[in-house]
Design a protein around this motif. Sequence first.
Motif, PDB file in Angstrom:
ATOM      1  N   LEU A  75       0.818  -0.984   0.126  1.00  0.00           N
ATOM      2  CA  LEU A  75      -0.385   0.034   0.089  1.00  0.00           C
ATOM      3  C   LEU A  75       0.574   1.593  -0.080  1.00  0.00           C
ATOM      4  N   LEU A  76       0.868   2.243  -0.851  1.00  0.00           N
ATOM      5  CA  LEU A  76       1.567   3.198  -0.961  1.00  0.00           C
ATOM      6  C   LEU A  76       1.027   4.207  -0.117  1.00  0.00           C
ATOM      7  N   CYS A  77       1.372   5.052   0.145  1.00  0.00           N
ATOM      8  CA  CYS A  77       1.026   5.700   0.959  1.00  0.00           C
ATOM      9  C   CYS A  77       1.683   7.081   1.181  1.00  0.00           C
ATOM     10  N   ALA A  78       1.137   9.304   1.449  1.00  0.00           N
ATOM     11  CA  ALA A  78       2.077   9.750   1.479  1.00  0.00           C
ATOM     12  C   ALA A  78       1.275  10.639   2.587  1.00  0.00           C
ATOM     13  N   TYR A  79       2.565  11.049   3.548  1.00  0.00           N
ATOM     14  CA  TYR A  79       2.354  11.757   4.847  1.00  0.00           C
ATOM     15  C   TYR A  79       2.393  13.783   4.323  1.00  0.00           C
ATOM     16  N   SER A  80       1.967  13.939   4.819  1.00  0.00           N
ATOM     17  CA  SER A  80       1.832  15.679   5.018  1.00  0.00           C
ATOM     18  C   SER A  80       2.817  16.117   6.606  1.00  0.00           C
ATOM     19  N   ALA A  81       4.138  16.251   6.588  1.00  0.00           N
ATOM     20  CA  ALA A  81       4.492  17.493   7.621  1.00  0.00           C
ATOM     21  C   ALA A  81       3.478  17.895   8.024  1.00  0.00           C
ATOM     22  N   VAL A  82       3.290  18.741   9.233  1.00  0.00           N
ATOM     23  CA  VAL A  82       2.339  19.433   9.742  1.00  0.00           C
ATOM     24  C   VAL A  82       3.460  20.964   9.199  1.00  0.00           C
ATOM     25  N   SER A  83       4.174  21.571   9.410  1.00  0.00           N
ATOM     26  CA  SER A  83       5.525  22.637   8.962  1.00  0.00           C
ATOM     27  C   SER A  83       4.333  22.801   7.120  1.00  0.00           C
ATOM     28  N   ASN A  84       3.648  21.998   6.703  1.00  0.00           N
ATOM     29  CA  ASN A  84       3.278  22.507   5.091  1.00  0.00           C
ATOM     30  C   ASN A  84       1.913  23.199   5.047  1.00  0.00           C
ATOM     31  N   GLY A  85       1.369  23.070   6.107  1.00  0.00           N
ATOM     32  CA  GLY A  85      -0.114  23.557   6.315  1.00  0.00           C
ATOM     33  C   GLY A  85      -1.324  22.938   6.166  1.00  0.00           C
ATOM     34  N   PHE A  86      -2.214  23.891   6.027  1.00  0.00           N
ATOM     35  CA  PHE A  86      -3.005  22.495   5.732  1.00  0.00           C
ATOM     36  C   PHE A  86      -3.862  22.523   3.395  1.00  0.00           C
ATOM     37  N   GLY A  87      -2.912  22.988   3.068  1.00  0.00           N
ATOM     38  CA  GLY A  87      -3.614  22.489   1.993  1.00  0.00           C
ATOM     39  C   GLY A  87      -3.879  20.499   1.244  1.00  0.00           C
ATOM     40  N   SER A  88      -4.563  20.753   0.532  1.00  0.00           N
ATOM     41  CA  SER A  88      -4.457  19.036  -0.249  1.00  0.00           C
ATOM     42  C   SER A  88      -2.933  18.472  -0.853  1.00  0.00           C
ATOM     43  N   PHE A  89      -3.589  17.290  -0.787  1.00  0.00           N
ATOM     44  CA  PHE A  89      -2.170  16.843  -1.911  1.00  0.00           C
ATOM     45  C   PHE A  89      -2.476  16.748  -2.483  1.00  0.00           C
ATOM     46  N   LYS A  90      -3.851  16.839  -3.976  1.00  0.00           N
ATOM     47  CA  LYS A  90      -3.694  17.036  -5.127  1.00  0.00           C
ATOM     48  C   LYS A  90      -3.660  18.325  -5.191  1.00  0.00           C
ATOM     49  N   SER A  91      -3.457  19.845  -4.287  1.00  0.00           N
ATOM     50  CA  SER A  91      -2.874  21.080  -4.366  1.00  0.00           C
ATOM     51  C   SER A  91      -1.359  21.316  -4.032  1.00  0.00           C
ATOM     52  N   PHE A  92      -1.004  20.273  -3.939  1.00  0.00           N
ATOM     53  CA  PHE A  92       0.512  20.225  -4.347  1.00  0.00           C
ATOM     54  C   PHE A  92       1.144  19.064  -5.331  1.00  0.00           C
ATOM     55  N   GLY A  93       0.519  18.804  -6.195  1.00  0.00           N
ATOM     56  CA  GLY A  93       0.363  18.114  -7.271  1.00  0.00           C
ATOM     57  C   GLY A  93       1.136  16.598  -6.924  1.00  0.00           C
ATOM     58  N   ALA A  94       0.867  16.228  -6.382  1.00  0.00           N
ATOM     59  CA  ALA A  94       0.672  14.595  -5.472  1.00  0.00           C
ATOM     60  C   ALA A  94       0.592  13.677  -6.766  1.00  0.00           C
ATOM     61  N   GLN A  95       1.597  12.562  -6.979  1.00  0.00           N
ATOM     62  CA  GLN A  95       0.759  11.863  -7.555  1.00  0.00           C
ATOM     63  C   GLN A  95       1.917  10.696  -7.146  1.00  0.00           C
ATOM     64  N   VAL A  96       0.848   9.206  -7.851  1.00  0.00           N
ATOM     65  CA  VAL A  96       2.343   8.450  -7.083  1.00  0.00           C
ATOM     66  C   VAL A  96       2.350   6.781  -9.133  1.00  0.00           C
ATOM     67  N   VAL A  97       4.083   7.122  -9.384  1.00  0.00           N
ATOM     68  CA  VAL A  97       3.986   5.989 -10.264  1.00  0.00           C
ATOM     69  C   VAL A  97       4.693   5.112 -10.098  1.00  0.00           C
ATOM     70  N   VAL A  98       4.016   4.201 -11.524  1.00  0.00           N
ATOM     71  CA  VAL A  98       4.262   2.389 -10.520  1.00  0.00           C
ATOM     72  C   VAL A  98       4.945   2.303 -12.323  1.00  0.00           C
ATOM     73  N   ASP A  99       6.476   1.768 -11.841  1.00  0.00           N
ATOM     74  CA  ASP A  99       7.247   1.520 -13.727  1.00  0.00           C
ATOM     75  C   ASP A  99       7.738  -0.175 -13.200  1.00  0.00           C
ATOM     76  N   ASP A 100       7.451  -1.027 -14.399  1.00  0.00           N
ATOM     77  CA  ASP A 100       8.234  -1.978 -13.932  1.00  0.00           C
ATOM     78  C   ASP A 100       9.352  -2.515 -14.949  1.00  0.00           C
TER      79      ASP A 100
END
Length: 427
Positions: free
Chosen positions: A329-354
């Motif tokens: 399971l691939l998860c992301a954690y946002s540090a408190v110092s980042n403030g309260f913006g959404s993960f999407k607003s940070f441009g976050a995504q996961v890429v899987v390559d075989d």
Amino acid sequence: MPELLKGGNTVVGSGPLTAELHTVGAPVDLSALLVGADGRVRSDGDLVFYNQPSGGEGAVRHVGADGSGPERVVVDPAGLPADVDRVVLVGSCDPDNASRTFREVEEVTVRAHQAAGEPVVFRAPALTDGERAVLLVELYRRGDGWKLRAIGQGYAEGLAGLATDFGIDVSQPEAETPPSPAQSPAPAPAQAPARAPAPASLVKPPLGKVSLDKGGQVSISLDKKDRELVVTVALEWDGGSDERRRRGADLDLYALFVPAAQAQRGSQAPGTIIKTGRGEKKGKGGDVVYYNNLGSLQQAPYIQLDGDARVPGRETIRIVRPEEQGYVLLCAYSAVSNGFGSFKSFGAQVVVDDGRGSNITVPLYENTKTRYWVAIALVDFTTADGAAIQHIESYSGRMNERRPVLHPDGTIEMNAGPVEFKRRSDS
């Protein structure tokens, strides 16, 4: 929008018709069979699918899922050869994994449309008896015109068995036996006899670049005995704004994992989000690779993080020995110092390559704010010949610091794991 029931039919025009496949749950492949009046194909070229995307002199085309739409088959009735009586559309489970059946597929819908007129929809009935393929709909000649009929008939033997019954040769060609050293090769004939056409190969090709829809899932074929195989997983983010980039925009990639030896099959499909009721299934955290436990590629868990990125960019996890893996399971954690913006607003995504030609992007679609955790994607290595990548996107509770939990059956529990605050000295 007209909806066909099983056995129902409707008149369609002579212009090109596009049939789209929409599913919920495990992935399904779409194929087409060009069938004569005798109920059989004319040749192996009459199976149109991912390895043979055109047939009937170009009148039938298979189009893989891409940015412009889901997997689909486009048929030009006016262009079909006269000896093609009907075009049968088939849905099938992954041929590389005999354990996959339609029990794992919650919904199968065909949406057929032409340039003029309303789309026609057929929802296949639930298939719960171990079926691995289903005859969905057929486009057939009726006098000088064409009609579309809903079938919905399940097939236990999968695409290979179904295609064989229609006259397709899907057997693997036998390797030629070289002559023994003591034998003298026979003189070559003046003209070599024509070779029989090669059987249709159902081995799935690499996916190329794919971006998952919300809740989507794809499967990739993997040689689980390949010691050179490395599956790379990256969390990518650009920070979303200059201000956030100046502050560091510190996201962290976590890989929660269940080894193959501990993986189970439960009553709920892997990737299901469960809710703790009165404590009957409390999470204990489970095994995890992250910035404080980088893992290893030389010994268990055969999963390793490359390090901790404190600025926008990427963090990368490598996974080897897929036969040792159960669920990741691939998860992301946002540090408190980042403030309260959404993960999407940070441009976050996961890429899987075989590393073998399949590159799967798992985006985020929700602007959920004031959340520290998001479970983005599940990689299911329990399939016999590959891995399934599923879009999850489940968020922790508001202001909840508890890590998600991955259970041995692949189900996911949010807000149930341990709390670990990231300090500036952590690496």
